[in-house]
Design an enzyme around this catalytic site. Structure first.
Site, PDB file in Angstrom:
ATOM      1  N   CYS A 185       2.067  21.306 -16.525  1.00  0.00           N
ATOM      2  CA  CYS A 185       2.744  20.759 -17.754  1.00  0.00           C
ATOM      3  C   CYS A 185       2.842  21.944 -18.500  1.00  0.00           C
ATOM      4  CB  CYS A 185       1.666  19.486 -18.233  1.00  0.00           C
ATOM      5  SG  CYS A 185       2.085  19.014 -19.709  1.00  0.00           S
ATOM      6  N   GLN A 236       0.644  -1.230   0.119  1.00  0.00           N
ATOM      7  CA  GLN A 236       0.104   0.088   0.135  1.00  0.00           C
ATOM      8  C   GLN A 236       0.836   1.405   0.009  1.00  0.00           C
ATOM      9  OE1 GLN A 236      -3.512  -0.547   2.962  1.00  0.00           O
ATOM     10  NE2 GLN A 236      -1.713  -2.118   3.504  1.00  0.00           N
ATOM     11  N   CYS A 279       0.248  14.312 -16.240  1.00  0.00           N
ATOM     12  CA  CYS A 279      -0.485  15.449 -16.554  1.00  0.00           C
ATOM     13  C   CYS A 279      -1.738  15.144 -16.797  1.00  0.00           C
ATOM     14  CB  CYS A 279       0.103  16.227 -18.009  1.00  0.00           C
ATOM     15  SG  CYS A 279      -1.385  17.689 -18.391  1.00  0.00           S
ATOM     16  N   HIS A 334      -1.445   1.615  -4.136  1.00  0.00           N
ATOM     17  CA  HIS A 334      -1.811   2.939  -4.095  1.00  0.00           C
ATOM     18  C   HIS A 334      -0.932   3.868  -5.159  1.00  0.00           C
ATOM     19  CE1 HIS A 334      -3.976   2.151  -0.265  1.00  0.00           C
ATOM     20  NE2 HIS A 334      -4.692   1.863  -1.072  1.00  0.00           N
TER      21      HIS A 334
HETATM   22  P1  NAD Z   1      -1.120   2.795   8.961  1.00  0.00           P
HETATM   23  O1  NAD Z   1      -0.295   3.958   9.428  1.00  0.00           O
HETATM   24  O2  NAD Z   1      -2.468   2.598   9.190  1.00  0.00           O
HETATM   25  O3  NAD Z   1      -0.725   1.154   9.853  1.00  0.00           O
HETATM   26  C1  NAD Z   1       0.699   1.044  10.163  1.00  0.00           C
HETATM   27  C2  NAD Z   1       0.758  -0.086  11.026  1.00  0.00           C
HETATM   28  O4  NAD Z   1       2.231  -0.553  11.065  1.00  0.00           O
HETATM   29  C3  NAD Z   1       0.155   0.121  12.375  1.00  0.00           C
HETATM   30  O5  NAD Z   1      -0.495  -0.868  12.832  1.00  0.00           O
HETATM   31  C4  NAD Z   1       1.790   0.204  13.072  1.00  0.00           C
HETATM   32  O6  NAD Z   1       1.246  -0.513  14.522  1.00  0.00           O
HETATM   33  C5  NAD Z   1       2.470  -0.743  12.290  1.00  0.00           C
HETATM   34  N1  NAD Z   1       3.874  -0.383  12.398  1.00  0.00           N
HETATM   35  C6  NAD Z   1       4.423   0.635  12.309  1.00  0.00           C
HETATM   36  N2  NAD Z   1       5.828   0.505  12.158  1.00  0.00           N
HETATM   37  C7  NAD Z   1       6.118  -0.839  12.430  1.00  0.00           C
HETATM   38  C8  NAD Z   1       7.214  -1.402  12.144  1.00  0.00           C
HETATM   39  N3  NAD Z   1       8.381  -0.800  12.242  1.00  0.00           N
HETATM   40  N4  NAD Z   1       7.341  -2.608  12.448  1.00  0.00           N
HETATM   41  C9  NAD Z   1       5.827  -3.272  12.671  1.00  0.00           C
HETATM   42  N5  NAD Z   1       4.705  -2.911  12.584  1.00  0.00           N
HETATM   43  C10 NAD Z   1       4.893  -1.403  12.510  1.00  0.00           C
HETATM   44  O7  NAD Z   1      -0.632   2.315   7.702  1.00  0.00           O
HETATM   45  P2  NAD Z   1      -1.316   1.415   6.524  1.00  0.00           P
HETATM   46  O8  NAD Z   1      -1.979   0.199   7.061  1.00  0.00           O
HETATM   47  O9  NAD Z   1      -0.571   1.229   5.336  1.00  0.00           O
HETATM   48  O10 NAD Z   1      -2.416   2.418   5.947  1.00  0.00           O
HETATM   49  C11 NAD Z   1      -2.396   3.589   5.627  1.00  0.00           C
HETATM   50  C12 NAD Z   1      -2.261   4.279   4.022  1.00  0.00           C
HETATM   51  O11 NAD Z   1      -1.069   5.077   4.270  1.00  0.00           O
HETATM   52  C13 NAD Z   1      -1.826   3.414   2.986  1.00  0.00           C
HETATM   53  O12 NAD Z   1      -2.530   3.281   2.151  1.00  0.00           O
HETATM   54  C14 NAD Z   1      -0.434   3.858   2.509  1.00  0.00           C
HETATM   55  O13 NAD Z   1      -0.547   4.327   1.065  1.00  0.00           O
HETATM   56  C15 NAD Z   1      -0.243   5.168   3.078  1.00  0.00           C
HETATM   57  N6  NAD Z   1       0.952   5.467   3.512  1.00  0.00           N
HETATM   58  C16 NAD Z   1       2.136   5.328   2.992  1.00  0.00           C
HETATM   59  C17 NAD Z   1       3.392   5.717   3.472  1.00  0.00           C
HETATM   60  C18 NAD Z   1       4.740   5.219   2.646  1.00  0.00           C
HETATM   61  O14 NAD Z   1       4.566   4.870   1.495  1.00  0.00           O
HETATM   62  N7  NAD Z   1       5.613   4.785   3.260  1.00  0.00           N
HETATM   63  C19 NAD Z   1       3.616   6.069   4.660  1.00  0.00           C
HETATM   64  C20 NAD Z   1       2.290   6.697   5.332  1.00  0.00           C
HETATM   65  C21 NAD Z   1       1.175   6.273   4.932  1.00  0.00           C
END
Ligand code: NAD
Length: 238
Positions: A147, A100, A126, A118
């Site tokens: 663009c 995700q 664009c 995602h």
């Molecule tokens: P979320 O923030 O809802 O959940 C993250 C989960 O990971 C939590 O349950 C937390 O306890 C756990 N967690 C955090 N760090 C951890 C680690 N080091 N080890 C083990 N567990 C850990 O995130 P989600 O479920 O991915 O959903 C949120 C949306 O946020 C996604 O659709 C994504 O597109 C987007 N997002 C992406 C990024 C990225 O690309 N890095 C960053 C933030 C949000």
């Protein structure tokens, strides 16, 4: 850990389903942890509202101020979990990573069988003529990136109110439904439709690696409460 290694040693088709928690140890905050992005406000608005298609269309400048500051992390590099997944793919054990995340770190680590449900910050298009732009174009522009044709350049990331790409969804579901082991890691499973993808898993072992409890644990054969990079990093590739 010993149990996970045993599972891996008997696996032929592994699929990894991950979320923001996979990248927190690369310095990218997730959304729902205690220090996650959703705990704050930006210009008086909740981040969850800013990351919607409606907000993008109605308040494009404000969207990009938030986006450049909080959603893009150009200096982040893959951590031990990303690197181990790339190694597992090279060993032909890992069939696919379904993520995700939008940070591009799985690709940077070398994974090719990758379903970015995602989208990814590295691709920007664009909205008028369809021309593609790199991330640097977004980061080096002030205000709304335009663009040469005059159209707004939108990051190819799926905002609330937008459906994910149907081919990416179909590929991800095909891989999950044919896996014998599924690792679900670093995700709160709060964002649909991605969270329901794991319902299509019909294999033997579902392993959850997460710092906090999540709904999938009811169905899991193994739950590891801890850091994704520590657990994945310690695995031996069979
Ligand atoms: P979320 O923030 O809802 O959940 C993250 C989960 O990971 C939590 O349950 C937390 O306890 C756990 N967690 C955090 N760090 C951890 C680690 N080091 N080890 C083990 N567990 C850990 O995130 P989600 O479920 O991915 O959903 C949120 C949306 O946020 C996604 O659709 C994504 O597109 C987007 N997002 C992406 C990024 C990225 O690309 N890095 C960053 C933030 C949000």
């Amino acid at each position: 850990m010993k149990d996970l290694q045993t599972i891996l040693d008997h696996t032929r088709r592994l699929v990894f389903f991950g979320g923001a928690g996979v990248s927190t140890e690369s310095g990218i905050p997730d959304f729902r942890s205690a220090d996650g992005l959703y705990r704050g406000e930006f210009e008086g608005i909740e981040p969850e509202s800013i990351l919607s298609l409606d907000y993008f269309c109605l308040h494009t400048e404000s969207f990009f101020r938030f986006y450049r500051q909080y959603m893009v992390h150009p200096s982040a590099v893959p951590n031990a979990a990303h690197r181990k997944l790339a190694e597992l793919e090279r060993a032909d054990l890992l069939r696919a990573v379904v993520t995700q995340n939008i940070d591009g770190l799985h690709r940077a680590a070398g994974n090719k069988r990758l379903y970015e449900v995602h989208g990814c910050v590295n691709d920007n298009v664009c909205m008028e003529c369809g021309r593609h732009f790199p991330l640097s174009f977004i980061m080096e522009t002030d205000g709304v990136p335009l663009c040469p044709c005059g159209g707004v350049v939108k990051p190819e990331v799926v905002l609330y109110g937008e459906p994910p790409d149907k081919y990416v969804v179909m590929g991800a579901l095909r891989e999950i439904s044919s896996a014998d082991t599924l690792i679900v890691a670093g995700t709160s499973l709060q964002v649909e439709p991605a969270a329901s993808f794991i319902d299509h898993f019909d294999g033997k072992e579902m392993v959850v690696i997460n710092r906090t409890p999540i709904s999938a644990e009811d169905r899991a054969t193994l739950v590891l409460r801890g850091s994704v990079s520590e657990v994945m990093g310690a695995l031996r590739v069979p």
